[in-house]
Enzyme design. Sequence first.
Site, mmCIF file in Angstrom:
data_model
loop_
_atom_site.group_PDB
_atom_site.id
_atom_site.type_symbol
_atom_site.label_atom_id
_atom_site.label_comp_id
_atom_site.label_asym_id
_atom_site.label_seq_id
_atom_site.Cartn_x
_atom_site.Cartn_y
_atom_site.Cartn_z
ATOM 1 N N ARG A 37 30.840 34.515 43.525
ATOM 2 C CA ARG A 37 29.838 34.780 43.758
ATOM 3 C C ARG A 37 28.748 35.293 42.862
ATOM 4 N NH1 ARG A 37 29.825 33.615 49.066
ATOM 5 N NH2 ARG A 37 31.642 33.916 50.188
ATOM 6 N N HIS A 67 35.983 27.447 35.928
ATOM 7 C CA HIS A 67 34.986 27.017 36.986
ATOM 8 C C HIS A 67 33.871 28.096 36.944
ATOM 9 C CE1 HIS A 67 32.894 25.741 40.697
ATOM 10 N NE2 HIS A 67 33.739 24.795 40.972
ATOM 11 N N TYR A 70 30.113 29.472 41.870
ATOM 12 C CA TYR A 70 29.376 28.522 42.894
ATOM 13 C C TYR A 70 28.095 28.961 43.472
ATOM 14 C CZ TYR A 70 32.247 30.552 46.427
ATOM 15 O OH TYR A 70 32.902 31.431 47.338
ATOM 16 N N HIS A 107 28.696 23.337 39.595
ATOM 17 C CA HIS A 107 27.952 22.630 40.714
ATOM 18 C C HIS A 107 26.629 22.542 40.242
ATOM 19 C CE1 HIS A 107 30.930 24.238 44.065
ATOM 20 N NE2 HIS A 107 31.597 23.718 42.865
ATOM 21 N N GLU A 142 29.898 18.674 38.548
ATOM 22 C CA GLU A 142 30.859 18.314 39.649
ATOM 23 C C GLU A 142 30.115 17.311 40.685
ATOM 24 O OE1 GLU A 142 33.039 21.502 41.166
ATOM 25 O OE2 GLU A 142 33.685 20.211 43.004
ATOM 26 N N ASP A 176 35.332 15.261 42.507
ATOM 27 C CA ASP A 176 36.026 16.013 43.578
ATOM 28 C C ASP A 176 36.077 15.072 44.818
ATOM 29 O OD1 ASP A 176 36.326 17.452 45.971
ATOM 30 O OD2 ASP A 176 35.808 19.209 44.727
ATOM 31 N N HIS A 179 34.498 15.844 48.100
ATOM 32 C CA HIS A 179 32.936 15.866 48.132
ATOM 33 C C HIS A 179 32.601 14.332 48.056
ATOM 34 C CE1 HIS A 179 33.014 19.942 45.654
ATOM 35 N NE2 HIS A 179 33.271 20.279 46.931
ATOM 36 N N HIS A 211 39.092 16.583 40.934
ATOM 37 C CA HIS A 211 39.541 17.654 41.946
ATOM 38 C C HIS A 211 40.058 17.022 43.036
ATOM 39 C CE1 HIS A 211 36.416 21.282 40.661
ATOM 40 N NE2 HIS A 211 37.533 21.121 40.074
ATOM 41 N N ASP A 224 31.541 19.311 52.880
ATOM 42 C CA ASP A 224 32.447 20.011 51.916
ATOM 43 C C ASP A 224 33.412 21.184 52.286
ATOM 44 O OD1 ASP A 224 33.329 21.258 49.626
ATOM 45 O OD2 ASP A 224 31.238 21.959 48.986
ATOM 46 N N HIS A 226 37.338 21.518 52.353
ATOM 47 C CA HIS A 226 38.722 20.975 51.792
ATOM 48 C C HIS A 226 39.827 21.270 52.726
ATOM 49 C CE1 HIS A 226 36.819 21.848 47.519
ATOM 50 N NE2 HIS A 226 35.987 21.269 48.341
ATOM 51 N N GLU A 256 42.407 21.842 44.853
ATOM 52 C CA GLU A 256 41.432 23.221 45.475
ATOM 53 C C GLU A 256 41.687 23.204 46.829
ATOM 54 O OE1 GLU A 256 37.713 21.469 43.866
ATOM 55 O OE2 GLU A 256 37.640 23.261 42.627
HETATM 56 ZN ZN ZN Z 1 34.199 21.872 47.790
HETATM 57 FE FE FE Z 2 35.513 20.865 43.627
HETATM 58 FE FE FE Z 3 33.671 23.455 42.710
#
Ligand code: ZN
Ligand code: FE
Ligand code: FE
Length: 278
Positions: A37, A67, A70, A107, A142, A176, A179, A211, A224, A226, A256
């Site tokens: 975060r 990564h 996000y 992202h 991504e 991904d 995604h 991903h 989105d 997963h 993920e």
């Molecule tokens: Zn995602």
């Molecule tokens: Fe991803």
């Molecule tokens: Fe991601």
Amino acid sequence: MLKIGCHLSSAKGYLAMGKEAVRIGANTFQFFTRNPRGGRAKPLDEADVAVFRAFAQERGLLPILAHAPYTLNACAADEGLRTFARETMADDLARLEHIPGSFYNFHPGSHVRQGMETGVARIAEHLNAILRPEQSTTVLLETMAGKGSEVGGSFAELCAILDRVHLPEKLGVCLDTCHVHDAGYDICGDLDGVLEEFDRVVGLARLRAVHLNDSKNLRGSRKDRHEKLGFGTIGLEALARVVNHPALRGLPFYLETPNDLDGYAQEIACVKGLAGVE
Ligand code: ZN
Ligand code: FE
Ligand code: FE
């Protein structure tokens, strides 16, 4: 050789992640550079990094994928938020140079009523401010689900960003599977067609990582969420075609999926089975 890993917690440092990866049968891994975060990163433990580098080299874990948090939004309307994204990512990139040749995935951002055109321009401006000719890290955009006003839900949007960046050799794309499926691309019914389109619009040479996720939602849902491999709307057969597609050969695959470490160990074994290794 199949490069397969998953997302790991960075709470205990680099060496701990490296050992965890080996323990669950992975030969690469992904981690958040700091609290996902956002917020402050722990001071870099140089001793940990040095021991990790030797361990990772010996075990063939490199390159690894960092990564970005996000919540960063490189194309926010608010200038303060854009500055925060720029400074955070620049700091991440400086720290990542301690592990040469890594990937740094982010992202692209959400344009929030500014329009896609402005979003794309701001993201390119952000990249032009932080990429350095001497950096060894490759920054990856991504592919996104296109949720809300997300930029990067279409290959054309990624291409538009790449076209405006002054150091495109420092940039790549991370695909991904959840995604792109949620964004509407038919990776279940026509993987060849999707990858041909990616090649035509972005260029497969730009694709540097995958991903590997199943999805909880239908194709085109722009959601989105997963799912564990084989328990979602993409399914194991389609994921097996992804893992074995000649256009994706040699790319690192990162899980993920909603799993604990034991779950990841099982999925890694499953992916190896799909690829026919070990
Ligand atoms: Zn995602
Ligand atoms: Fe991803
Ligand atoms: Fe991601």
